[in-house]
Enzyme design. Structure first.
Site, short mmCIF file in Angstrom:
data_model
loop_
_atom_site.label_atom_id
_atom_site.label_comp_id
_atom_site.label_asym_id
_atom_site.label_seq_id
_atom_site.Cartn_x
_atom_site.Cartn_y
_atom_site.Cartn_z
N ASP A 1 0.92 -1.06 -0.09
CA ASP A 1 -0.04 0.06 -0.18
C ASP A 1 0.93 1.20 0.00
O ASP A 1 2.04 1.24 0.51
CB ASP A 1 -0.76 0.07 1.40
CG ASP A 1 -1.72 1.12 1.42
OD1 ASP A 1 -2.45 1.72 0.35
OD2 ASP A 1 -1.52 1.86 2.39
N ARG A 2 0.46 2.34 -0.46
CA ARG A 2 1.17 3.64 -0.37
C ARG A 2 1.19 4.49 0.75
O ARG A 2 1.97 4.41 1.58
CB ARG A 2 0.77 4.44 -1.67
CG ARG A 2 1.83 5.33 -2.10
CD ARG A 2 1.25 6.45 -3.22
NE ARG A 2 0.70 7.38 -2.59
CZ ARG A 2 -0.05 8.31 -3.43
NH1 ARG A 2 -0.05 8.32 -4.58
NH2 ARG A 2 -1.02 9.18 -2.70
N ASP A 3 -0.12 5.27 0.89
CA ASP A 3 -0.17 5.98 2.01
C ASP A 3 -0.28 5.50 3.33
O ASP A 3 -1.11 4.52 3.42
CB ASP A 3 -1.19 7.19 1.96
CG ASP A 3 -1.13 7.85 0.46
OD1 ASP A 3 -0.07 8.41 0.05
OD2 ASP A 3 -2.13 7.74 -0.26
#
Length: 197
Positions: free
Chosen positions: A11-13
């Site tokens: 996942d990024r954020d």
């Protein structure tokens, strides 16, 4: 087991970078400590590193797809400074309830659905059953579980808030302090499998 068919889906954020609530300005992107080190080590081991991220801010009209890509270009540059790279970025700009067409719709890519993982599987020949999803939300882990991946919840981002919910839902295999600790646990499992193979 070939390592180049193993993927780590980050996942990024809240997992790779600090969650900035609908991040749209590349200059606001800040890596979580240890993120570049974890990704670089995965690269060196021959494991594919992917980003899978819901970006409903596009559907909500808060920013554009061009803004999402600009943030990803910034992330590429920051990781490159430490010798790390992402093999591919996948993002979902849709939302089933907010925005206008073509972004307001039920899609197959928005986590907890598996569309982004299946796209990587198709494009890179990834063995999802040997792969892992790392994220800070239950929806990340639900997508991973539905795709037969191992799942790791990090306590950065929303992870500390969602950990009990994820445990009750039975979607989490491991809980890690952050992305670096998550990768260390994953690496141990990959190497153990490789030795057995």
């Amino acid at each position: 087991m070939k390592l180049n068919d193993v993927g780590i889906f980050f996942d990024r954020d809240g997992t790779i970078n600090v969650d900035a609530d609908y991040l749209s300005d590349p200059d606001d992107l800040e890596l979580i400590p240890g993120a570049a080190e974890a990704i670089r080590d995965a690269n060196r081991l021959g494991v594919r590193a992917f980003v899978i991220t819901n970006q409903s801010g596009v559907a909500r009209g808060l920013y554009s797809e061009e803004d999402v890509r600009a943030v990803h270009q910034r992330l590429i540059r920051l990781l490159a400074r430490d010798g790390a790279h992402i093999d591919a970025f996948y993002y979902c700009p849709h939302h089933p309830e907010y925005g206008e067409a073509p972004y307001r719709r039920v899609c197959s890519c928005r986590k907890p659905k598996t569309g982004m993982l299946l796209q990587a599987q198709m494009e890179f020949g990834i063995n999802l059953a040997s792969s892992f999803v790392v994220g800070d939300k239950c929806t990340d882990l639900q997508a991973g579980r539905a795709a037969a991946c191992g799942t790791v919840l990090v306590l950065t981002g929303y992870g500390a808030i969602e950990v009990e919910e994820c445990r009750k839902a039975g979607t989490v295999d491991l809980v890690a302090r952050d992305i670096l600790e998550a990768w260390g646990a994953i690496r141990g499992r990959i190497e153990k499998r490789h030795i057995k193979a």
